[in-house]
Structure formats: C-alpha cells, structure tokens
Design an enzyme around this catalytic site. Structure first.
Site, mmCIF file in Angstrom:
data_model
loop_
_atom_site.group_PDB
_atom_site.id
_atom_site.type_symbol
_atom_site.label_atom_id
_atom_site.label_comp_id
_atom_site.label_asym_id
_atom_site.label_seq_id
_atom_site.Cartn_x
_atom_site.Cartn_y
_atom_site.Cartn_z
ATOM 1 N N GLY A 80 0.807 -1.221 0.000
ATOM 2 C CA GLY A 80 0.000 0.000 0.000
ATOM 3 C C GLY A 80 0.834 1.262 0.000
ATOM 4 O O GLY A 80 0.333 2.363 -0.226
ATOM 5 N N ARG A 81 2.114 1.100 0.297
ATOM 6 C CA ARG A 81 2.987 2.284 0.308
ATOM 7 C C ARG A 81 4.387 1.880 -0.135
ATOM 8 O O ARG A 81 5.386 2.428 0.329
ATOM 9 C CB ARG A 81 3.054 2.874 1.703
ATOM 10 C CG ARG A 81 3.429 1.825 2.708
ATOM 11 C CD ARG A 81 3.938 2.397 3.964
ATOM 12 N NE ARG A 81 3.959 1.321 4.949
ATOM 13 C CZ ARG A 81 4.475 1.422 6.125
ATOM 14 N NH1 ARG A 81 5.016 2.541 6.490
ATOM 15 N NH2 ARG A 81 4.460 0.422 6.959
ATOM 16 N N GLY A 97 -0.017 6.189 1.360
ATOM 17 C CA GLY A 97 1.080 5.598 0.594
ATOM 18 C C GLY A 97 2.454 6.120 0.984
ATOM 19 O O GLY A 97 3.447 5.784 0.357
ATOM 20 N N ARG A 139 14.677 -0.411 0.113
ATOM 21 C CA ARG A 139 14.880 -1.666 0.836
ATOM 22 C C ARG A 139 15.342 -2.748 -0.129
ATOM 23 O O ARG A 139 14.843 -2.827 -1.251
ATOM 24 C CB ARG A 139 13.566 -2.056 1.502
ATOM 25 C CG ARG A 139 13.599 -3.387 2.203
ATOM 26 C CD ARG A 139 12.490 -3.510 3.211
ATOM 27 N NE ARG A 139 11.193 -3.739 2.602
ATOM 28 C CZ ARG A 139 10.071 -3.887 3.306
ATOM 29 N NH1 ARG A 139 10.099 -3.800 4.627
ATOM 30 N NH2 ARG A 139 8.932 -4.105 2.711
ATOM 31 N N ARG A 194 5.820 -13.270 1.176
ATOM 32 C CA ARG A 194 5.447 -13.402 2.586
ATOM 33 C C ARG A 194 4.514 -14.597 2.767
ATOM 34 O O ARG A 194 3.920 -15.066 1.789
ATOM 35 C CB ARG A 194 4.698 -12.132 3.026
ATOM 36 C CG ARG A 194 5.454 -10.853 2.747
ATOM 37 C CD ARG A 194 4.511 -9.715 2.374
ATOM 38 N NE ARG A 194 5.252 -8.542 1.900
ATOM 39 C CZ ARG A 194 5.729 -7.586 2.684
ATOM 40 N NH1 ARG A 194 5.504 -7.623 3.970
ATOM 41 N NH2 ARG A 194 6.418 -6.575 2.194
ATOM 42 N N ASP A 231 1.708 -11.287 7.259
ATOM 43 C CA ASP A 231 2.213 -10.504 6.117
ATOM 44 C C ASP A 231 3.596 -9.931 6.396
ATOM 45 O O ASP A 231 4.217 -9.373 5.494
ATOM 46 C CB ASP A 231 1.229 -9.375 5.756
ATOM 47 C CG ASP A 231 0.891 -8.496 6.952
ATOM 48 O OD1 ASP A 231 0.445 -9.042 7.981
ATOM 49 O OD2 ASP A 231 1.073 -7.271 6.866
ATOM 50 N N ASN A 232 4.060 -10.065 7.629
ATOM 51 C CA ASN A 232 5.393 -9.574 7.968
ATOM 52 C C ASN A 232 6.362 -10.720 8.217
ATOM 53 O O ASN A 232 7.358 -10.562 8.917
ATOM 54 C CB ASN A 232 5.326 -8.658 9.194
ATOM 55 C CG ASN A 232 4.560 -7.380 8.907
ATOM 56 O OD1 ASN A 232 4.435 -6.979 7.756
ATOM 57 N ND2 ASN A 232 4.049 -6.747 9.943
ATOM 58 N N ASP A 241 10.050 -5.872 7.698
ATOM 59 C CA ASP A 241 9.063 -4.923 8.204
ATOM 60 C C ASP A 241 9.329 -4.503 9.645
ATOM 61 O O ASP A 241 8.630 -4.888 10.585
ATOM 62 C CB ASP A 241 7.633 -5.473 8.034
ATOM 63 C CG ASP A 241 7.117 -5.190 6.620
ATOM 64 O OD1 ASP A 241 7.870 -4.585 5.830
ATOM 65 O OD2 ASP A 241 5.981 -5.571 6.306
HETATM 66 P P1 AMP Z 1 2.818 -2.842 7.863
HETATM 67 O O1 AMP Z 1 2.396 -2.124 9.082
HETATM 68 O O2 AMP Z 1 3.996 -2.220 7.184
HETATM 69 O O3 AMP Z 1 3.028 -4.290 8.045
HETATM 70 O O4 AMP Z 1 1.608 -2.637 6.821
HETATM 71 C C1 AMP Z 1 0.388 -3.303 6.895
HETATM 72 C C2 AMP Z 1 -0.432 -2.967 5.681
HETATM 73 O O5 AMP Z 1 -0.837 -1.596 5.713
HETATM 74 C C3 AMP Z 1 0.275 -3.143 4.341
HETATM 75 O O6 AMP Z 1 -0.651 -3.559 3.396
HETATM 76 C C4 AMP Z 1 0.767 -1.764 4.046
HETATM 77 O O7 AMP Z 1 0.990 -1.551 2.670
HETATM 78 C C5 AMP Z 1 -0.388 -0.913 4.544
HETATM 79 N N1 AMP Z 1 0.034 0.449 4.901
HETATM 80 C C6 AMP Z 1 0.773 0.823 5.964
HETATM 81 N N2 AMP Z 1 0.975 2.152 5.955
HETATM 82 C C7 AMP Z 1 0.348 2.651 4.875
HETATM 83 C C8 AMP Z 1 0.199 3.954 4.310
HETATM 84 N N3 AMP Z 1 0.740 5.037 4.875
HETATM 85 N N4 AMP Z 1 -0.513 4.068 3.171
HETATM 86 C C9 AMP Z 1 -1.051 2.983 2.581
HETATM 87 N N5 AMP Z 1 -0.941 1.736 3.057
HETATM 88 C C10 AMP Z 1 -0.249 1.557 4.186
HETATM 89 MG MG MG Z 2 4.101 -5.191 6.583
#
Ligand code: AMP
Ligand code: MG
Length: 492
Positions: free
Chosen positions: A90-91, A124, A174, A181, A250-251, A260
């Site tokens: 998502g980002r 994002g 990265r 995953r 997912d991590n 992550d």
């Molecule tokens: P994470 O906390 O990095 O494991 O992210 C969990 C999910 O939330 C993943 O699908 C990320 O892409 C999404 N996500 C986290 N932060 C953002 C953001 N600022 N904008 C869009 N998606 C996000």
């Molecule tokens: Mg993640």
C-alpha cells in the site's frame, strides 16, 4: 550521470493477478539522507551515480531507471490474529530485481513511495522516523549476522505526512532476498486460486529452496525449508533480545529474512514479557511469545499449501503436522547453541539448557541489562574475580552468586583456554545494539531539528557491533531511568 541498474526481473513475469503495475509517485524536493555504499557495491551499483541528483531522483521515485518494471505486490495476512483477505503493497513498489556480486537475486523496493491500488485509504507515504528506525535496526541486524532485509538508502521528500502530528516524509530503499510473505500465499489460498498458488510456490522454490524441486513433494520441502529458516531466525532474535513487535503473517518472509521493522526494539533489562509496540495491547508479540507466533504463522502457510501436499485432505493435514512438528526441535537446538556460545561453552552437557534458563530467570527477577551482562561476562571469560563483579548488574546482587558458582564450575569442565573463550564470547555477545533510547534520540534530532548527525553516528557505531571500541562507550550504556523508552510506534 545516468543511472544504470542491471535489472533482471522475475516477479514481474508472474501472472497479472500477482500485483498491480504501478510506479512510485514523485515527491517535491528529494534529498539524500544516507546511501549505503558497501551495499550498493555488493549489488553491483555505482555509489557515486546513486548519490548524484539523477540517482537520488530514482531513490525518491521521481525517475524510473531503465529496465525497472515497478509493481505493487498483492498479499493478504493475519493481523494480530484477524484475517484480512487483501493487504498488499500500500505504500511500497518493487522497482525490480538484480543479481548481486555473489549471483544472488535481490529485490530493490521503495517504501513510502506513494499510493497504489492496495493503499486502502492510506496515503502511501512513510514518515521520517520509521524510515530511520528501519535503516538503523536492519543494518545493525545485518552487521550482527542476522538474516534481514537491508537498507540501501533513505531520502527525505520535502513533503509532509499527516499522522498524529504533521511529520516530514521519507522514502526507504529496501533490499530483500524477496518480498514473498506467508501472506502472499494466503492471498491466493483464500481466493481458492489453485493455479496461482502453485505458480507462487514454484517461484518461491526456484528462488529460496532450489533443492526442494527434486524432493518427492517439492511443496512439502518448501514448507520444511521455510519452517527451518524461521526457527533459526527467531532463535537469533531471542539470543540478541530483539522484539519484532508485529509478527503478522504478512510480515513473515519465505526467505527467512527479518522484514518490516515497525515498532521493533531491543530490550535493555531482560524480561520475557517485554513488549514495546503501542498497538500490541495484549502482548501477543512479546519477546517470549515469538517462537510460538512463528509456528502459528507457519501453520497458516501450511494451511495454504495443503492442496499441494496431497489430494486427500486428511493425508495432507497429517503431512503438514509432521513438518510443523519439526519447528520446535530445530528452534530449541538453535537457541541452545546460541546460548552455549553466549556462555562461552565449546563443549555440550545435558544441563546447559538449565544453566541458561537459571540465568535468565535470575536476570528477569533482577532487571539485569541483557546486552551489557553478556558482554561483561565475555570480558570476564571465566575469571572468578571479574565474574563476581557482574553481581552489580543485578538489583539483588546475591541472586547472581549461586549462578556464578554454577557457571564457573561448568567452565572448569570446558576445554577452551580463557583467551580463546573470551574471543569466542565476544563474537556471540555484541557490545553495541541499537538501544531504543539512542534510536529515539536520533529520530528526534532529525525530525525536530533537521539534524541527521546523531543518526549517522548511530549507524556508524553499529557497523561492527562485536568490536571493542572505548570511543563508542556511550552506545553501549543502558539508558538512565529518565532516558528509558517504554513504547514504540508503527507510525504508518
Ligand atoms: P505494515 O504495518 O507495514 O506491516 O503494513 C500493513 C499494511 O498496511 C500493508 O498492506 C501496508 O501496505 C499498509 N500500509 C501501511 N501504511 C500505509 C500507508 N501510509 N498508506 C497505505 N498503506 C499503508
Ligand atoms: Mg508489513
């Protein structure tokens, strides 16, 4: 200076349902914070070109280097135990893959690069603080020999992101063995897309378990490979006092790399229940829970793979259970070997596990600093007088004495000479870890005062964590009471 990145993309060749083809969104005023020059060279990239304005434009997502086929990967995942059928990048966008100096395939990904079809209402973007945290901690993990994704670069964007506060934005580049995953498998399993699942599994085998292709059932061998890598990885975390903080499915990688870095932290005072993450209300991802959670995540992966194990459901479950039963022995053997090394034991005795556990129980009760204790134990290397002086690290020094007697007696039956033992222990017990208060201090200076000097100094102090260096004593010291950081935030 033109940027040449010799991309050799394989994920982008997978079927369209695996990802969305989407580029990074350019930012207003990119500025390079830091480039990891040794890593750039390892990847066959020219550090000078990467730090030129054209290079920084690529690292910020404003320019697409030739051969890059940017994409946002699809994945699902269990977040704190609840299943989310669609997460995805998502980002982040995968720029592509390169073959490094050793011929290993490495992903190059931008994190914080703007919205994608998987952004789910998010912006994002990434805030500067979490980008710096990931840079510091992932590079320190690599320097300590722990399998991990790497940080190639960090840039500020000249834009702000809105979190609880208005914060400076940043992008992290990265590098990973892959970004596949457990959640990537879950994405297809929940959609009952057997063909895509098999395609993904074959791709993962080619990348991470090539030998599995020749096994009687390659997919069973894949699960075994993932389980063994995770069993060893989490043992490494435990041996260093590392708490990942968000072990959602997912991590967790298929490659066995730590990925992550969110609200992760190293504990100072040892306690098995330690939790830093502000969002982990019930301590699901507490230090001591990590092996059990890893196994839980692996069970999720096994569930996805069942149709590839056997056409008969019961038979498939039996196979999965058999493989998962292998996790605990591999983990506990790895864990014991690491703690033997921490205790300076070259020989093996049946009571060694109990010796380590006895110590940890006493440390927990006395709030002894994990990293400092083991490093000073390494300095003492079995010298009785120096060993005794470690009692000061315990709130009740008398709690240490019986254990010290037991350890010294055990060393008496170990063949290593003191000097040899000292050197070996110093390779097992880092002098410096990314102490949470130092990480927070570096982030605060950058975010509040645009001062990156503490960040650079911290990265550099952690480049050789096992070497003695009196000039870096400040990075070895535990936090004073007023410096202690008890909570960390994802900041996403
Ligand atoms: P994470 O906390 O990095 O494991 O992210 C969990 C999910 O939330 C993943 O699908 C990320 O892409 C999404 N996500 C986290 N932060 C953002 C953001 N600022 N904008 C869009 N998606 C996000
Ligand atoms: Mg993640």
């Amino acid at each position: 200076m033109t940027i040449r990145i010799p991309f050799d993309n394989s994920y982008a060749r997978l079927p369209e349902g695996f990802f969305a083809r989407v580029g990074p969104v350019p930012v207003r005023a990119p500025r390079l914070i830091r480039l990891n020059e040794p890593l750039a060279r390892e990847l066959g990239l020219d550090p000078e070109a990467l730090s030129s304005p054209e290079g920084v434009a690529v690292l910020a997502g404003g320019e697409i280097a030739e051969g890059s086929e940017p994409l946002a990967a699809a994945y699902a995942g269990h977040q704190f135990g609840s299943f989310v059928p669609q997460l995805g990048d998502g980002r982040a966008v995968l720029l592509g893959e390169v073959l490094d100096r050793n011929g290993a395939r490495r992903d190059i990904q931008l994190k914080g690069s703007g919205k994608t079809p998987f952004s789910r209402g998010g912006d994002g973007r990434a805030a500067l603080g979490p980008v710096l945290r990931e840079y510091v901690v992932s590079e320190a993990m690599a320097a300590m020999g722990v399998p991990t994704t790497r940080a190639l670069a960090a840039v500020t964007t000249g834009e702000h992101v809105l979190r609880e506060d208005v914060l400076p934005g940043a992008v992290l580049t990265r590098v990973a063995a892959s970004h596949i995953r457990v959640g990537t498998f879950q994405f297809f399993a929940v959609r009952r897309d057997a063909e895509a699942l098999k395609r993904l599994a074959d791709h993962a085998i080619a990348r991470h378990d090539p030998a599995a292709a020749d096994a009687p059932n390659p997919y069973v061998a894949l699960l075994r490979g993932v389980a063994e890598r995770q069993a060893r990885l989490v043992a490494r975390w435990m041996s260093l006092g590392f708490i990942h903080g968000v072990m959602n499915t997912d991590n967790m990688t298929i490659s066995g790399e730590t990925i992550d870095y969110g609200p992760c932290a190293f504990m100072d005072a040892y306690h098995p229940d330690t939790v830093f993450s502000s969002i982990d209300q019930f301590g699901r991802y507490a230090y001591a829970n990590q092996p059990g959670i890893a196994l839980w995540n692996l069970a999720c992966l096994a569930e996805c793979l069942l149709p590839l194990f056997h056409e008969d459901g019961d038979a498939a479950v039996a196979i999965a259970q058999d493989v998962l039963a292998g996790f605990e022995p591999v983990h506990s053997e790895a864990h014991l070997a690491l703690f033997r090394a921490k205790l300076g034991l070259a020989s093996e005795e049946a009571d060694d596990r109990a010796l380590a556990e006895d110590l940890l129980n006493r440390m927990a009760a006395a709030g002894a600093d994990f990293t400092l204790f083991f490093r000073r134990l390494s300095d003492a290397a079995g010298n009785p007088v120096e060993t005794r002086s470690l009692r000061d690290l315990f709130s009740d020094p008398t709690a240490f004495d019986p254990w010290a007697d037991r350890w010294l007696e055990r060393l008496g039956r170990d063949p290593q000479a003191a000097e040899e033992r000292r050197a070996a222990m110093k390779r097992a017990n880092p002098a410096r870890i990314p102490r949470n208060h130092r990480v927070e201090e570096a982030i605060a200076a950058a975010v509040e005062r645009d001062d990156f000097a503490p960040f650079h100094a911290l990265v550099e102090a952690l480049q050789d964590p096992f070497a003695d260096d009196p000039a870096l004593a400040a990075y070895e010291a535990p936090p004073r009471t007023e410096e202690r950081v008890l909570q960390t935030f994802c900041g996403t």
